[in-house]
Design an enzyme around this catalytic site. Sequence first.
Site, mmCIF file in Angstrom:
data_model
loop_
_atom_site.group_PDB
_atom_site.id
_atom_site.type_symbol
_atom_site.label_atom_id
_atom_site.label_comp_id
_atom_site.label_asym_id
_atom_site.label_seq_id
_atom_site.Cartn_x
_atom_site.Cartn_y
_atom_site.Cartn_z
ATOM 1 N N GLU A 116 0.825 -1.221 0.000
ATOM 2 C CA GLU A 116 0.000 0.000 0.000
ATOM 3 C C GLU A 116 0.856 1.267 0.000
ATOM 4 O O GLU A 116 0.356 2.353 0.310
ATOM 5 C CB GLU A 116 -0.957 0.014 1.203
ATOM 6 C CG GLU A 116 -1.826 -1.209 1.376
ATOM 7 C CD GLU A 116 -2.809 -1.462 0.227
ATOM 8 O OE1 GLU A 116 -2.843 -0.664 -0.731
ATOM 9 O OE2 GLU A 116 -3.538 -2.477 0.299
ATOM 10 N N HIS A 139 -2.830 2.305 8.342
ATOM 11 C CA HIS A 139 -3.906 1.485 7.765
ATOM 12 C C HIS A 139 -4.056 0.238 8.619
ATOM 13 O O HIS A 139 -3.062 -0.375 9.017
ATOM 14 C CB HIS A 139 -3.546 1.086 6.335
ATOM 15 C CG HIS A 139 -4.409 -0.004 5.762
ATOM 16 N ND1 HIS A 139 -5.780 0.099 5.673
ATOM 17 C CD2 HIS A 139 -4.094 -1.233 5.266
ATOM 18 C CE1 HIS A 139 -6.269 -1.014 5.129
ATOM 19 N NE2 HIS A 139 -5.278 -1.837 4.880
ATOM 20 N N HIS A 141 -7.190 -3.119 9.797
ATOM 21 C CA HIS A 141 -8.476 -3.756 9.509
ATOM 22 C C HIS A 141 -9.339 -3.718 10.771
ATOM 23 O O HIS A 141 -9.771 -4.762 11.276
ATOM 24 C CB HIS A 141 -8.233 -5.182 9.003
ATOM 25 C CG HIS A 141 -7.387 -5.239 7.763
ATOM 26 N ND1 HIS A 141 -6.801 -6.383 7.290
ATOM 27 C CD2 HIS A 141 -7.041 -4.258 6.874
ATOM 28 C CE1 HIS A 141 -6.119 -6.117 6.171
ATOM 29 N NE2 HIS A 141 -6.243 -4.837 5.907
ATOM 30 N N GLU A 169 -18.723 12.284 22.040
ATOM 31 C CA GLU A 169 -17.475 12.942 21.646
ATOM 32 C C GLU A 169 -16.984 12.606 20.235
ATOM 33 O O GLU A 169 -15.937 13.096 19.824
ATOM 34 C CB GLU A 169 -16.401 12.663 22.693
ATOM 35 C CG GLU A 169 -16.849 13.212 24.031
ATOM 36 C CD GLU A 169 -15.735 13.612 24.962
ATOM 37 O OE1 GLU A 169 -14.559 13.485 24.586
ATOM 38 O OE2 GLU A 169 -16.055 14.051 26.068
ATOM 39 N N HIS A 210 -12.866 -3.612 3.493
ATOM 40 C CA HIS A 210 -11.423 -3.884 3.609
ATOM 41 C C HIS A 210 -10.843 -3.380 4.933
ATOM 42 O O HIS A 210 -10.314 -4.162 5.708
ATOM 43 C CB HIS A 210 -10.671 -3.266 2.421
ATOM 44 C CG HIS A 210 -9.195 -3.510 2.458
ATOM 45 N ND1 HIS A 210 -8.460 -3.906 1.384
ATOM 46 C CD2 HIS A 210 -8.300 -3.422 3.479
ATOM 47 C CE1 HIS A 210 -7.196 -4.077 1.720
ATOM 48 N NE2 HIS A 210 -7.080 -3.776 2.995
HETATM 49 P P1 13P Z 1 1.053 -5.445 3.103
HETATM 50 O O1 13P Z 1 1.484 -6.708 3.804
HETATM 51 O O2 13P Z 1 1.633 -5.356 1.728
HETATM 52 O O3 13P Z 1 1.375 -4.233 3.951
HETATM 53 O O4 13P Z 1 -0.500 -5.494 2.896
HETATM 54 C C1 13P Z 1 -1.376 -5.632 3.982
HETATM 55 C C2 13P Z 1 -2.683 -4.990 3.747
HETATM 56 O O5 13P Z 1 -3.384 -4.711 4.689
HETATM 57 C C3 13P Z 1 -3.111 -4.687 2.360
HETATM 58 O O6 13P Z 1 -4.161 -3.777 2.349
HETATM 59 ZN ZN ZN Z 2 -5.373 -3.864 4.230
#
Ligand code: 13P
Ligand code: ZN
Length: 267
Positions: A116, A139, A141, A169, A210
Amino acid sequence: MKNTLECPTIIEVIRIATNMYNQGWDERNGGNISIILDDDEVNEYIPTTPIRKIDIGGICVKQLANKYILVTGTGKYFKNIQYNPEINLGIIRISSDGTSADLVWGLIDGKNPTSELPTHLENHAVRIDVDPKHRVVIHCHATHSMALSFVLPEDEDEITKTLWKMQTESIVVFPEGIGYVPWMVCGGKEIGDATAEKMKQYRYVIWGMHGVFGTGQTIDEAFGLIETVEKAATIYFLVKDNIRQSITNEQLKQVAEAFNLNYKKIL
Ligand code: 13P
Ligand code: ZN
């Protein structure tokens, strides 16, 4: 030069990656982090000799020219970062024309930065234009935050209002609202372009089905944004089928007034 492993930002990234793994937001290699290092830190801790070229995916990020950026590696497990930072993390220096990079530290097994990287770098470039003190892109999940994209309309204002109403809040922490990018193939320039477009307006963006991106001047700020949205999303799933009373538009406006917030006018 001091020991690179004692660089305060590396120590902080190890702590936050471990924390995020423990929250269940970074299963396996899910998620990635990047941070622009400041000049003082680079001068004290970071070697500057190029080790190898890094492909940044066909993007051009002039705002990041000559900057040093700490990144997680692709395919690296968040649970392992704390045990071997030199394999799981890398530091790259963006070229003076903003179209390529050199690795200067880490990723000693020959692997690349996160897949990413285009999204991370494009987000940094856009956020620096908005806020010169911006430094961090995370980033992950985050479970409930990404689950929202399966049940709410794919509409930023609807998602924002829902989350503002799940705790008093929320509106204080993300008054500008949150951005949304519908499902796309991850890991390249196209989703990077779409995300960066949203980051002109928002510090936080959900990728449909995602995960999420949070940004800020510090790791605390970016992480705080992610955990606040995640808390609101968790409350949403706890209450959504049994709501008897909720925070009204009027009450949210009262909070906005009390905290003098420049909030998105969608109430
Ligand atoms: P990477 O292992 O390449 O960082 O990818 C993980 C991920 O969350 C892809 O969106
Ligand atoms: Zn991801």
